[in-house]
Design an enzyme around this catalytic site. Structure first.
Site, PDB file in Angstrom:
ATOM      1  N   SER A 161       0.845  -1.188   0.000  1.00 35.23           N
ATOM      2  CA  SER A 161       0.000   0.000   0.000  1.00 35.23           C
ATOM      3  C   SER A 161       0.891   1.253   0.000  1.00 35.23           C
ATOM      4  O   SER A 161       1.765   1.362  -0.859  1.00 35.23           O
ATOM      5  CB  SER A 161      -0.953  -0.041   1.198  1.00 35.23           C
ATOM      6  N   ARG A 231     -11.759   7.379   8.769  1.00 41.02           N
ATOM      7  CA  ARG A 231     -11.417   5.969   8.908  1.00 41.02           C
ATOM      8  C   ARG A 231     -12.536   5.064   8.404  1.00 41.02           C
ATOM      9  O   ARG A 231     -12.269   4.020   7.786  1.00 41.02           O
ATOM     10  CB  ARG A 231     -11.120   5.653  10.368  1.00 41.02           C
ATOM     11  N   ASP A 330      -8.787  -6.624  -4.581  1.00 38.30           N
ATOM     12  CA  ASP A 330      -8.532  -5.236  -4.178  1.00 38.30           C
ATOM     13  C   ASP A 330      -9.363  -4.275  -5.027  1.00 38.30           C
ATOM     14  O   ASP A 330      -9.301  -4.287  -6.252  1.00 38.30           O
ATOM     15  CB  ASP A 330      -7.037  -4.940  -4.367  1.00 38.30           C
ATOM     16  N   HIS A 360      -8.306  -5.105  -0.286  1.00 40.72           N
ATOM     17  CA  HIS A 360      -6.974  -4.500  -0.175  1.00 40.72           C
ATOM     18  C   HIS A 360      -6.200  -4.991   1.043  1.00 40.72           C
ATOM     19  O   HIS A 360      -4.994  -5.242   0.962  1.00 40.72           O
ATOM     20  CB  HIS A 360      -7.123  -2.980  -0.129  1.00 40.72           C
ATOM     21  N   ASP A 361      -6.870  -5.145   2.172  1.00 42.88           N
ATOM     22  CA  ASP A 361      -6.191  -5.558   3.400  1.00 42.88           C
ATOM     23  C   ASP A 361      -5.602  -6.966   3.320  1.00 42.88           C
ATOM     24  O   ASP A 361      -4.897  -7.400   4.241  1.00 42.88           O
ATOM     25  CB  ASP A 361      -7.149  -5.475   4.596  1.00 42.88           C
TER      26      ASP A 361
END
Length: 380
Positions: A161, A231, A330, A360-361
């Site tokens: 990332s 967030r 992702d 993505h994580d």
């Protein structure tokens, strides 16, 4: 939340030799000039190390954290787990019995490296006076750390990332100092959509009444509502739609669906509760100004800036061995962007895929899928 005195709490060393594994240390360097023209009278670089540096300094590996990550990649002398704990350590993919591993906090952060919450020479947080910082600025600061550690050339630079952007920038800025570069779930330049998502996050913080133009440290908790909103949005982009649907669907948090007036408390769907939890965790550990600084740095990321464009910048890196990896689900850093990055590199660089349903994580949770690829000849 005492972010402003983080640098003061750390033990400073003039000789930045290897220390205790997984223990945060600080290197204080001299005046630092930022890419956009701002400057600081000194710059602290927070970092952790694992393992021991060989006599010829040929076994040094630099790991880069993501946006709200920190230097604690793996367990050390304490029991606290790191964010790549199963990937880094004795006998693991990044083998700390073999490699000297270094992880540095990015410039503008709040985990040891000078950022907006750090004290100026008079003891006041820099706040709104902190200069605009770029990924390139952080790489140049990390080069000072490498010099202090006696590392002329990294065996491998690796990140995911935002950390992947930093790894790529290292190769472009200092190609003679990087032997191998691993870029995971990252791009050569931030896309319009990535900038758009980031813009909403930064505006959520700036529009919080408690933001106070960035100088909120003496006035209370600061823009925690805005940071929480940022967030929540970010976390949606970090996960995949199928994963959220399987985990939460339309289920309510309690026994009844949250129906009723939209202007009053109505209960929550489980997915809302999940996002609230993610927001609460971040606002308890991260500085809003650092979130702004690092997000803006990621928005400005373009390895081709000032180098004739991406293809020109990357095409000259024939002396660096690359691995590019993407997460197949992702939706923030699309796999096709990794494919374009790979096509811009010299020679033939195939994209390795991490198969994960979460999005993505997956670069954090499923990084172990790269174990065989990395061990089989790449990390020789």
């Amino acid at each position: 939340m005492d972010f402003g005195t983080a640098s003061q709490r750390l033990t400073r060393t003039d000789a930045a030799g290897p220390g205790r594994d997984g223990v945060l240390r600080t290197l204080r360097t001299g005046p630092f000039r930022f890419e956009t023209g701002g400057s600081l009278p000194f710059l602290d670089v927070g970092y952790e190390t694992w393992g021991r540096l060989d006599a010829d300094a040929s076994n040094a590996v630099l790991l880069h954290h993501a946006l709200t990550g920190d230097t604690h990649v793996a367990r050390g002398e304490g029991a606290e787990p790191g964010w790549w704990d199963g990937f880094v350590g004795p006998g693991r993919t990044i083998d700390t019995d073999r490699f000297f591993v270094v992880a540095a906090n990015m410039v503008g952060g709040c985990y040891g490296t000078t950022g907006p919450s750090s004290p100026d020479p008079d003891g006041r947080p820099w706040g709104s006076r902190f200069p605009f910082t770029t990924v390139r600025d952080s790489v140049r600061a990390e080069a000072r750390l490498a010099d202090a550690l006696g590392i002329d050339r990294w065996h491998t630079v690796l990140g995911g990332s935002l950390g992947g952007a930093r790894a790529l920038e290292w190769a472009a800025e200092y190609p003679d100092r990087v032997a191998r570069c691993v870029v995971v779930a990252a791009t050569a330049a931030s896309s319009a959509e990535q900038i758009a998502f980031a813009r909403i996050q930064t505006e959520a913080i700036r529009l919080d009444p408690d933001f106070a133009g960035g100088d909120y440290y003496a006035a209370g908790p600061g823009p925690v509502a805005g940071l929480g909103l940022a967030r929540r949005l970010a976390h949606i982009t970090y996960r995949s739609e199928p994963e959220l649907d399987v985990r939460f669907g339309r289920s309510p948090q309690g026994s009844e669906l949250p129906l009723g007036s939209a202007t009053f408390d109505r209960g929550r769907y489980q997915v809302e509760s999940y996002l609230d939890h993610q927001a609460s965790k971040l606002v308890g550990r991260f500085d809003a100004n650092s979130y702004l600084a690092l997000t803006e740095a990621l928005m400005s990321h373009d390895v081709g800036r000032g180098r004739g464009g991406v293809r020109s910048a990357l095409g000259r890196l024939a002396g660096v061995r690359f691995m590019v990896a993407a997460v197949d689900s992702d939706r923030l850093y699309w796999p096709e962007q990794s494919e374009r990055l790979a096509r811009s590199l010299p020679g033939r660089t195939a994209v390795r895929y991490i198969t994960s349903p979460i999005g993505h994580d997956g670069f954090l949770t499923d990084i172990g899928q790269l174990d065989a690829e990395l061990r089989d000849g790449f990390l020789d």
